[in-house]
Design a protein around this motif. Structure first.
Motif, PDB file in Angstrom:
ATOM      1  N   ASP A 105       0.780  -1.024  -0.092  1.00  0.00           N
ATOM      2  CA  ASP A 105       0.058  -0.467   0.062  1.00  0.00           C
ATOM      3  C   ASP A 105       1.113   1.581   0.501  1.00  0.00           C
ATOM      4  O   ASP A 105       1.816   1.485   0.498  1.00  0.00           O
ATOM      5  CB  ASP A 105      -0.730   0.388   0.847  1.00  0.00           C
ATOM      6  CG  ASP A 105      -1.643  -1.379   1.511  1.00  0.00           C
ATOM      7  OD1 ASP A 105      -2.541  -1.964   0.759  1.00  0.00           O
ATOM      8  OD2 ASP A 105      -2.473  -0.950   2.259  1.00  0.00           O
ATOM      9  N   TRP A 106      -0.340   2.230  -0.672  1.00  0.00           N
ATOM     10  CA  TRP A 106       1.143   3.133  -0.582  1.00  0.00           C
ATOM     11  C   TRP A 106       0.162   4.507  -0.873  1.00  0.00           C
ATOM     12  O   TRP A 106      -1.191   5.038  -1.307  1.00  0.00           O
ATOM     13  CB  TRP A 106       2.409   3.048  -2.212  1.00  0.00           C
ATOM     14  CG  TRP A 106       1.255   3.056  -3.054  1.00  0.00           C
ATOM     15  CD1 TRP A 106       1.206   2.538  -3.655  1.00  0.00           C
ATOM     16  CD2 TRP A 106       0.862   4.095  -3.949  1.00  0.00           C
ATOM     17  NE1 TRP A 106       0.659   2.489  -4.991  1.00  0.00           N
ATOM     18  CE2 TRP A 106       0.872   3.669  -5.286  1.00  0.00           C
ATOM     19  CE3 TRP A 106       0.992   5.673  -4.037  1.00  0.00           C
ATOM     20  CZ2 TRP A 106       0.178   3.959  -6.162  1.00  0.00           C
ATOM     21  CZ3 TRP A 106       0.598   6.097  -5.168  1.00  0.00           C
ATOM     22  CH2 TRP A 106       0.381   5.502  -6.461  1.00  0.00           C
ATOM     23  N   ILE A 107       0.904   5.678  -0.357  1.00  0.00           N
ATOM     24  CA  ILE A 107       0.157   7.137  -0.348  1.00  0.00           C
ATOM     25  C   ILE A 107       0.382   8.131  -1.410  1.00  0.00           C
ATOM     26  O   ILE A 107       2.189   8.096  -1.826  1.00  0.00           O
ATOM     27  CB  ILE A 107       0.254   7.408   1.322  1.00  0.00           C
ATOM     28  CG1 ILE A 107      -0.163   7.097   2.195  1.00  0.00           C
ATOM     29  CG2 ILE A 107      -0.542   9.522   0.613  1.00  0.00           C
ATOM     30  CD1 ILE A 107      -1.242   7.744   2.294  1.00  0.00           C
ATOM     31  N   GLY A 108      -0.171   8.477  -2.122  1.00  0.00           N
ATOM     32  CA  GLY A 108       0.378   9.005  -3.838  1.00  0.00           C
ATOM     33  C   GLY A 108      -0.490  10.650  -3.059  1.00  0.00           C
ATOM     34  O   GLY A 108      -0.850  11.231  -2.561  1.00  0.00           O
ATOM     35  N   VAL A 109       0.691  12.002  -3.262  1.00  0.00           N
ATOM     36  CA  VAL A 109       0.828  12.882  -3.185  1.00  0.00           C
ATOM     37  C   VAL A 109      -0.089  13.625  -4.520  1.00  0.00           C
ATOM     38  O   VAL A 109       0.738  13.644  -5.443  1.00  0.00           O
ATOM     39  CB  VAL A 109       1.328  14.178  -2.573  1.00  0.00           C
ATOM     40  CG1 VAL A 109       1.050  15.606  -2.274  1.00  0.00           C
ATOM     41  CG2 VAL A 109       1.600  13.249  -1.529  1.00  0.00           C
ATOM     42  N   PHE A 110      -1.376  14.060  -4.701  1.00  0.00           N
ATOM     43  CA  PHE A 110      -1.606  15.509  -6.288  1.00  0.00           C
ATOM     44  C   PHE A 110      -1.777  16.055  -6.107  1.00  0.00           C
ATOM     45  O   PHE A 110      -2.173  16.724  -4.630  1.00  0.00           O
ATOM     46  CB  PHE A 110      -2.883  14.331  -6.375  1.00  0.00           C
ATOM     47  CG  PHE A 110      -1.866  13.303  -6.936  1.00  0.00           C
ATOM     48  CD1 PHE A 110      -2.272  12.157  -8.054  1.00  0.00           C
ATOM     49  CD2 PHE A 110      -2.383  11.423  -5.681  1.00  0.00           C
ATOM     50  CE1 PHE A 110      -2.082  11.205  -8.772  1.00  0.00           C
ATOM     51  CE2 PHE A 110      -2.383  10.241  -6.091  1.00  0.00           C
ATOM     52  CZ  PHE A 110      -2.155   9.884  -7.652  1.00  0.00           C
ATOM     53  N   SER A 111      -1.074  16.713  -6.847  1.00  0.00           N
ATOM     54  CA  SER A 111      -1.469  18.037  -6.878  1.00  0.00           C
ATOM     55  C   SER A 111      -1.423  18.746  -9.222  1.00  0.00           C
ATOM     56  O   SER A 111      -0.514  18.442  -9.404  1.00  0.00           O
ATOM     57  CB  SER A 111      -0.380  19.567  -6.203  1.00  0.00           C
ATOM     58  OG  SER A 111      -0.279  20.376  -6.866  1.00  0.00           O
ATOM     59  N   PRO A 112      -2.742  19.730  -9.555  1.00  0.00           N
ATOM     60  CA  PRO A 112      -4.529  19.834  -8.298  1.00  0.00           C
ATOM     61  C   PRO A 112      -5.047  18.536  -7.366  1.00  0.00           C
ATOM     62  O   PRO A 112      -4.568  17.196  -7.963  1.00  0.00           O
ATOM     63  CB  PRO A 112      -5.035  20.080  -9.426  1.00  0.00           C
ATOM     64  CG  PRO A 112      -4.308  20.444 -10.788  1.00  0.00           C
ATOM     65  CD  PRO A 112      -2.612  19.645 -10.627  1.00  0.00           C
ATOM     66  N   ALA A 113      -5.680  19.145  -5.902  1.00  0.00           N
ATOM     67  CA  ALA A 113      -6.479  18.433  -5.380  1.00  0.00           C
ATOM     68  C   ALA A 113      -6.992  17.172  -6.555  1.00  0.00           C
ATOM     69  O   ALA A 113      -7.462  15.799  -6.654  1.00  0.00           O
ATOM     70  CB  ALA A 113      -7.122  18.667  -4.431  1.00  0.00           C
TER      71      ALA A 113
END
Length: 665
Positions: A105-113
């Motif tokens: 499992d992993w966390i992705g940071v996205f921008s734009p939201a």
């Protein structure tokens, strides 16, 4: 698949067996050579793949993502508003939970939201766009700081965000990187003013008394007028307008830059600060003569003229949006006799302070190099980053990350670039090397994000003067062979300098156009870029280039003064009088994963280091230059030499440096 390091260990183990007398009798010497060269070729291929890097974001097959939203899973991020006191960098706490946790499992940071495919163009109109078409700007495993995540399904991360002109969201994925499943999405996080002017980078202008300031913002010229407020510290402040550039998805050349790696670059502004008074710092040197090395203790005296500046945008309601205040010193005029300190390196890349994005040890030396330069910034006057800038490789968000990382340096001293393969190379776009190393950027990002005083930034070669130095910066990604436009530029740059006023002549390029013992070059048998020495060494020799410095090979190496593969001076530390050849230096170990040397020994290679580091040149006056190689881990000097000479020594003839004479002449 074996890693490159594992193959090195395996080769070392096999070496003894291969050199065994019985084995040699069985295969014969010719067969043994074939085996050895085959192994070296495999190592070189693996070296290219590892040290020239796979962008960590490219490991994520985001276009294959599927929805697996779970009402029992959640992701929460706080605080929700960042930069309330004008900060452009903030830490965010991300908490998450999954009813079905797993190790991948992993966390992705996205921008734009909002990172859905609603605006994702299909390059082929017959193919429906994927569910997700925007790569994250960073990622981290869910169990990175939560070792019990696999057991209880709960975890948290502290992640660093920079102001990138848009809001952010955090997503929990299961099923690894190749077939990710979207499980939960967080609330939105944003900076108080996402459009704020950020990350100034100074560069020398086309005139010695001109400094340029480039920065990024979210304000187009239809929203606000960009300018710089600047002047002598404590003195009259004036306003200088700025030009504004940007580019579209269609401006870049291929994937991932125009597909999953695309992100709106915002607006890039450049202002030209002119008619600056030259900075004056002189040194009193107390020379201490040791056995074979001269070391200096020096005290700076003289007049330091500091300029302060602020980035500004005048909105059409007559209010101004300001950055924080910065300061810099103007450059010395050409030939000025004062203390001048230059830092040079290649291939630094970027790294994340929060440990994210590190999937394959991509650029672990980058932060150490950056920290050492910041620590010693008061003793640095100008920086040259000679190619392979941030290794975005088509993931455009990474350029913002890089400019944020170097802001303490680039906002205070000129930060000059050369073009590398990871900025420029793309098939069918005129690059000399037809490969995919730029990830579709084809030079657009480097040419837009940073100013260089080139006549045409699409042709990234230029010269710049800094006091007693003349720097000739080549673009190794365009043809440099004899007869080409760039060859003519190099010849003119070297020939036109007045060596009485500017005795220190330095040639810079990304690829090794001179000499290198890097394994990949050794396997090719060229010990440098093929054809380069044949085309350029007569220019270096004729115009008496002191030092040529390159990146590309991720290590450090220094040669003797050399011409046509022969050392022209047997000295190693202290060069006096006429320098009969050019000293070639590879300084490509500023951050990206290291590359090994060949085991072959060459007479011209004086010093090698398989570690991260950078170069510092210090000109004390017209007759004395100090060269230092410093490691990024501690900032200490691990290799050095001096040049001491007078103008008459530059005029003196050496092999192929003066026109041939006859008895009549």
């Amino acid at each position: 698949m074996l890693s490159f390091d594992s193959c090195i260990i395996l080769f070392s183990s096999l070496k003894g067996f291969l050199l065994n007398d019985r084995f040699q009798m069985f295969v014969g010497m010719r067969g043994l050579r074939m085996i050895m060269w085959t192994i070296l070729l495999v190592l070189a291929i693996l070296h290219r793949a590892s040290s020239h890097g796979i962008q960590p974001l490219s490991r994520i097959a985001i276009h294959k993502a599927t929805l697996a939203l779970d009402n029992l899973a959640y992701v929460k991020a706080s605080p929700t508003v960042l930069g309330l006191n004008g900060q452009n960098t903030e830490w965010v706490t991300v908490e998450y939970s999954s009813p079905n946790p797993s190790m991948d499992d992993w966390i992705g940071v996205f921008s734009p939201a909002n990172f859905s495919a609603s605006t994702c163009p299909a390059e082929n109109p017959r193919v429906y766009p994927p569910l997700l078409c925007s790569a994250p700007i960073k990622f981290q495993y869910a169990n990175y700081t939560s070792p019990d995540y696999k057991v209880n399904g709960k975890g948290s991360l502290k992640l660093q965000l920079i102001n990138q002109r848009s809001d952010f969201s955090f997503a929990l994925f299961s099923n690894g990187f190749l077939n990710p499943k979207l499980v939960a999405v967080s609330n939105t996080v944003s900076f108080a003013n996402p459009n704020a002017p950020v990350y100034p980078r100074l560069a020398q202008g086309k005139q010695w008394d001109e400094m340029t300031v480039t920065w990024t913002s979210g304000y187009g010229i239809d929203e606000a007028e960009p300018f710089v407020q600047w002047g002598p510290k404590g003195g009259h402040q004036q306003h200088s307008p700025a030009v504004t550039l940007t580019f579209e998805r269609s401006s870049v050349c291929g994937a991932p830059a125009r597909t999953i790696g695309w992100r709106d670059p915002g607006y890039i502004h450049t202002s030209f600060l002119k008619e600056l008074w030259p900075n004056r710092v002189y040194s009193l040197r107390l020379l201490m003569f040791l056995k074979s090395l001269i070391s200096d203790t020096y005290l700076d005296i003289g007049i330091e003229i500091w300029y302060t500046y602020k980035l500004g945008h005048r909105l059409f309601n007559s209010t101004n949006v300001w950055s924080q205040e910065y300061q810099f010193r103007a450059s010395p005029f050409p030939g000025q006799n004062s203390l001048q300190r230059v830092v040079i390196f290649g291939d630094m890349g970027k790294d994340e302070a929060d440990g994210s994005n590190e999937y394959n040890n991509f650029q672990r030396g980058s932060l150490n190099t950056t920290k050492q330069l910041i620590k010693d910034l008061k003793n640095i006057d100008i920086v040259f980053h000679i190619g392979d800038i941030c290794y975005a490789n088509g993931y455009i968000s990474q350029w913002d990350q890089f400019t944020a990382q170097i802001e303490p340096i680039a906002s205070a001293v000129p930060y000059m670039l050369a073009s590398g393969n990871h900025e420029r190379d793309w098939p069918g776009t005129g690059s000399f090397y037809e490969n995919n190393d730029s990830g579709g950027e084809c030079g657009v990002l480097a040419e837009t994000m940073f100013f260089v005083p080139a006549e045409n930034r699409a042709k990234y070669w230029y010269s710049t003067d800094y006091g007693m130095f003349r720097f000739c910066i080549a673009d190794s990604e365009h043809d440099w062979r004899e007869g080409t436009e760039q060859y003519k530029f190099i010849k003119h740059c070297l020939a036109s300098v007045d060596r009485q006023k500017q005795p220190w002549l330095v040639f810079l390029a990304h690829r090794v156009l001179g000499y290198s013992s890097d394994l990949s070059y050794a396997v090719e048998g060229s010990f440098g870029e093929p054809m380069a020495k044949e085309n350029l060494q007569k220019l270096w020799q004729k115009y008496k280039v002191d030092i040529a410095i390159y990146g590309h090979a991720h290590n450090y190496e220094r040669t003797c003064p050399i011409y046509e593969n022969q050392c022209t001076d047997n000295e190693k530390r202290y060069y006096k009088g006429t320098l009969k050849g050019t000293i070639h230096v590879v300084a490509g170990g500023a951050g990206a994963s290291l590359s090994p040397f060949t085991t072959l020994k060459t007479k011209w290679s004086l010093f090698r280091d398989y570690d991260y580091g950078f170069i510092k040149l210090t000109a004390f006056d017209h007759s004395n230059l100090l060269f230092e190689y410093k490691k990024s881990s501690d900032g200490k000097v691990y290799d050095s030499f001096r040049i001491s000479r007078d103008y008459r020594d530059i005029l003196a003839c050496t092999v192929d440096s003066c026109p041939p004479t006859t008895l009549a002449s």
